[in-house]
Scaffold this active site. Structure first.
Site, PDB file in Angstrom:
ATOM      1  CB  SER A   8      48.756  38.904   1.856  1.00 31.09           C
ATOM      2  OG  SER A   8      49.985  38.589   1.238  1.00 31.09           O
ATOM      3  CG  HIS A  33      48.960  35.694   4.889  1.00 30.58           C
ATOM      4  ND1 HIS A  33      48.608  34.464   5.414  1.00 30.58           N
ATOM      5  CD2 HIS A  33      49.379  35.462   3.623  1.00 30.58           C
ATOM      6  CE1 HIS A  33      48.808  33.535   4.490  1.00 30.58           C
ATOM      7  NE2 HIS A  33      49.273  34.101   3.395  1.00 30.58           N
ATOM      8  CG  ASP A  35      51.927  35.197   1.013  1.00 33.25           C
ATOM      9  OD1 ASP A  35      51.398  34.116   1.293  1.00 33.25           O
ATOM     10  OD2 ASP A  35      51.293  36.269   0.909  1.00 33.25           O
ATOM     11  CG  MET A  37      56.150  32.884  -2.555  1.00 35.62           C
ATOM     12  SD  MET A  37      55.499  33.817  -3.950  1.00 35.62           S
ATOM     13  CE  MET A  37      53.910  34.321  -3.282  1.00 35.62           C
ATOM     14  CG  HIS A  66      51.199  30.698   2.862  1.00 36.46           C
ATOM     15  ND1 HIS A  66      50.404  31.228   1.865  1.00 36.46           N
ATOM     16  CD2 HIS A  66      51.399  29.407   2.528  1.00 36.46           C
ATOM     17  CE1 HIS A  66      50.141  30.287   0.969  1.00 36.46           C
ATOM     18  NE2 HIS A  66      50.738  29.180   1.340  1.00 36.46           N
ATOM     19  CG  MET A  68      53.463  29.235  -0.835  1.00 32.18           C
ATOM     20  SD  MET A  68      52.821  30.736  -1.599  1.00 32.18           S
ATOM     21  CE  MET A  68      53.078  31.893  -0.264  1.00 32.18           C
ATOM     22  CG  MET A 137      46.885  27.653  -1.427  1.00 29.77           C
ATOM     23  SD  MET A 137      47.310  29.262  -0.734  1.00 29.77           S
ATOM     24  CE  MET A 137      47.206  30.364  -2.133  1.00 29.77           C
ATOM     25  CG  ASP A 175      46.485  33.075   0.838  1.00 23.84           C
ATOM     26  OD1 ASP A 175      46.300  34.171   0.300  1.00 23.84           O
ATOM     27  OD2 ASP A 175      47.619  32.624   1.121  1.00 23.84           O
TER      28      ASP A 175
HETATM   29  C1  DX5 Z   1      49.559  33.687  -3.066  1.00 22.37           C
HETATM   30  C2  DX5 Z   1      49.744  34.082  -1.624  1.00 22.37           C
HETATM   31  C3  DX5 Z   1      48.708  35.011  -1.123  1.00 22.37           C
HETATM   32  C4  DX5 Z   1      48.636  36.326  -1.848  1.00 22.37           C
HETATM   33  C5  DX5 Z   1      47.190  36.674  -1.917  1.00 22.37           C
HETATM   34  O1  DX5 Z   1      50.437  32.670  -3.364  1.00 22.37           O
HETATM   35  O2  DX5 Z   1      49.712  32.939  -0.794  1.00 22.37           O
HETATM   36  O3  DX5 Z   1      48.778  35.210   0.268  1.00 22.37           O
HETATM   37  O4  DX5 Z   1      49.348  37.357  -1.227  1.00 22.37           O
HETATM   38  O5  DX5 Z   1      47.047  37.784  -2.698  1.00 22.37           O
HETATM   39  P1  DX5 Z   1      45.631  38.315  -3.167  1.00 22.37           P
HETATM   40  O6  DX5 Z   1      44.801  38.529  -1.936  1.00 22.37           O
HETATM   41  O7  DX5 Z   1      45.974  39.561  -3.899  1.00 22.37           O
HETATM   42  O8  DX5 Z   1      45.025  37.246  -4.060  1.00 22.37           O
HETATM   43 ZN    ZN Z   2      49.551  33.296   1.445  1.00 22.71          ZN
END
Ligand code: DX5
Ligand code: ZN
Length: 217
Positions: A8, A33, A35, A37, A66, A68, A137, A175
């Protein structure tokens, strides 16, 4: 199949993003990956379209995006045009999940659905055969470096059982809080794709950490 590794980039050094992307390109990782947000669906804002565009210029492996965000339907085409290979939307953010999945697939991307820790896997009973991947998750989404929620194993096993019973070709991705102590157990429980942020990028030798996650030692 052998499990896949998706580092990620949320945990990468944003001031040295190209360097970190090239490290992943050269490593045994399978996907990137990403993220996304929005500060509404989750209490944090990560990065948006211009950054994804910049990442896709350097990334030589599939982009696993991903989302969010609330109302992800508004941005499916955008992320397709930015180079997403796998587009994953939250079950909790989709009123018409079936339609959203069909739309993602019609554009030629793989469609993923992600479940928050509080959402049981049985809600996917009637959509499982439509999706390419389910993301479990194992932390509450929004931040990296949180602790793994142990109950996730039970969800993964239950989901694996549902996939087997339907004979569906659905990947399970996990994840949040994935590290070198739980990776092998997660794969044994049925996980096909391990996402890892902090474990990879905060380690002394990220390339070696990816190798260890991939080969489980
Ligand atoms: C959290 C994200 C993850 C995050 C995971 O909301 O969806 O992808 O980057 O980070 P680690 O592996 O550090 O828990
Ligand atoms: Zn993620």
């Amino acid at each position: 199949m052998n499990h896949l590794i998706a580092p990620s980039l949320l945990a990468a050094d944003f001031a040295n993003l190209q360097r970190d992307i090239e490290m992943v390109n050269r490593s045994q990782a399978d996907w990137f990956h990403l993220d996304i947000m929005d500060g509404v669906f989750v209490p944090n804002i990560s990065f948006g379209m211009p950054v994804v565009k910049a990442i896709s210029r350097h990334a030589k492996k599939p982009l696993d995006v991903h989302l969010m965000i609330v109302d992800p339907d508004r941005y499916l085409e955008t992320f397709h045009s930015l180079g997403a290979a796998i587009l994953t939307v939250h079950y909790e953010a989709c009123t018409h999940l079936h339609r959203t999945i069909q739309k993602i697939k019609s554009m030629g991307m793989k469609a993923g659905v992600v479940l928050n820790p509080h959402t049981p896997v049985h809600v996917l009973e009637d959509t499982l055969e439509e999706v390419d991947m389910v993301l479990i998750m194992s932390v509450n989404p929004g931040f990296g470096a949180q602790s793994f929620i142990e109950h996730s194993y039970a969800k993964i096993r239950r989901l694996k059982e549902m996939i087997r019973a339907k004979n569906a070709g659905v990947l399970i991705e996990v994840d949040g809080g994935v590290d070198l102590t739980n990776a092998a157990k997660l794969v044994a429980a049925g996980v096909d794709v391990l996402v890892a942020g902090n474990t990879v990028f905060a380690s002394e030798n990220p390339t070696e950490t990816i190798l260890r996650l991939k080969n489980l030692y």
